[in-house]
Enzyme design. Sequence first.
Site, PDB file in Angstrom:
ATOM      1  N   GLY A  14      37.174  45.719  34.909  1.00  0.00           N
ATOM      2  CA  GLY A  14      37.034  44.956  33.674  1.00  0.00           C
ATOM      3  C   GLY A  14      38.174  45.160  32.702  1.00  0.00           C
TER       4      GLY A  14
ATOM      5  N   ASN B 290      28.002  46.618  24.893  1.00  0.00           N
ATOM      6  CA  ASN B 290      27.688  47.692  25.831  1.00  0.00           C
ATOM      7  C   ASN B 290      26.971  48.869  25.178  1.00  0.00           C
ATOM      8  OD1 ASN B 290      30.431  47.783  24.649  1.00  0.00           O
ATOM      9  ND2 ASN B 290      30.517  49.826  25.553  1.00  0.00           N
TER      10      ASN B 290
ATOM     11  N   GLN C 258      28.962  43.540  30.886  1.00  0.00           N
ATOM     12  CA  GLN C 258      27.571  44.007  30.834  1.00  0.00           C
ATOM     13  C   GLN C 258      26.560  42.947  31.271  1.00  0.00           C
ATOM     14  OE1 GLN C 258      26.169  46.916  30.391  1.00  0.00           O
ATOM     15  NE2 GLN C 258      28.061  48.019  30.000  1.00  0.00           N
TER      16      GLN C 258
ATOM     17  N   HIS D 194      31.320  47.712  39.282  1.00  0.00           N
ATOM     18  CA  HIS D 194      30.472  48.894  39.220  1.00  0.00           C
ATOM     19  C   HIS D 194      29.351  48.780  38.197  1.00  0.00           C
ATOM     20  CE1 HIS D 194      31.900  51.125  35.528  1.00  0.00           C
ATOM     21  NE2 HIS D 194      32.875  50.249  35.645  1.00  0.00           N
TER      22      HIS D 194
ATOM     23  N   THR E  37      48.892  44.059  47.262  1.00  0.00           N
ATOM     24  CA  THR E  37      47.948  43.797  48.345  1.00  0.00           C
ATOM     25  C   THR E  37      46.517  44.002  47.859  1.00  0.00           C
ATOM     26  OG1 THR E  37      49.572  44.551  49.978  1.00  0.00           O
ATOM     27  CG2 THR E  37      47.264  44.459  50.684  1.00  0.00           C
TER      28      THR E  37
ATOM     29  N   CYS F 246      33.521  54.949  27.913  1.00  0.00           N
ATOM     30  CA  CYS F 246      34.897  55.421  27.830  1.00  0.00           C
ATOM     31  C   CYS F 246      35.061  56.576  26.845  1.00  0.00           C
ATOM     32  CB  CYS F 246      35.825  54.276  27.443  1.00  0.00           C
ATOM     33  SG  CYS F 246      35.890  52.979  28.691  1.00  0.00           S
TER      34      CYS F 246
END
Length: 373
Positions: free
Chosen positions: A69, A149, A177, A199, A234, A319
């Site tokens: 994100g 969040n 979220q 995730h 890649t 975070c």
Amino acid sequence: MIYLDNAATTPLSKAALDSLLQTSQEVFGNPSSIHNFGRAANKILREARESIASALKTNPNNIIFTSGGSEADTLAIQGYALANQHKGKHLITTAIEHHAVLHTMEYLEKRFGFEVTYIQPVDQEITAQQIAEALRPDTILVSTMFANNETGMILPIQEIGKVLADHQAIYHVDAVQVIGKLPVSPEELGIDMLSASAHKFHGPKGQGFLYSRVPNFDSLIHGGKQEHQHRAGTENLAGITAMATALIEQLAHQKKDYQTVLELRNYFITGLQDLDFYLNESLLTLPHVLNVGFTGQLNEQLLMRLDLAGIAVSSGSACTAGAVEKSHVLTALYGDNSHRLRESLRFSFSEQNTIQELDYVIQTLKEMIGDQK
């Protein structure tokens, strides 16, 4: 251990793990290679892109795979702002955004001379009218989260999209979220760019995507021509297939999970009635995020005591979970001197949680805090 920090991250689902392992073991070719191994990898990549695009009711060419994100937010905001600064250098966001958005805005201000308007919530809400009043002829981008969040506040996305429909400014939405939890169709909502992270919906860490129907924005990573020439390097094929698998799985039982989590949330609130607590929430809120303040209880101490009791919760943004500091979201909502900044914890649920777990958490809180009523 009881895990109630699902807004920070979610456990990897078995289906996503199986996809991750299978792709890693069986499809190791580079999707950009023209030989058989590369073509097989490219087919898997294309199918994953089509699955995610179908979930968002959009064209597969509008999906750009990223590392998560934060990269998607930065790619959208910085990429578009730098490529289109000839149209104007005014940006709009809100004071309650994730740091991936706020720090990108600050970077553009300091390094490139952009001017940013930070919308402050009024009565614990952000309104489309506030965005409309902040618009200027030189505004080129508006960025808001779909839902917060830390508190679960849902912003009026469709209304903001309508405000911007006849303006040159494009609309970026941080939907980290929300994806997998609420139905999201960016084109129906008037969204031009949208960020998501695997995730948060039981996919792998280090994988996300940016939806964009905007062709002209600068790349952050330079090199090859991957991802429609917007993101060189890649592709993480195993992570991408696991993300697509997790999203499809979530959407298959989205309504059921929503109801389950809502019932858990309501049960938890009811169980706290003997304690002196308050909720930090808005009128429209996500069911899986619950921000609770316990009067007279320091959140840092309560957080550590709960952890020792085998209960994982958070003081706010993932975070900043490593250190308890004042929440910029609660500061924007209630002011820098509010007692809520020192007393509030975030409990965030998933469909994997149970009533029995919540009973234990409620009882533990009562033992720690004591009878307050």
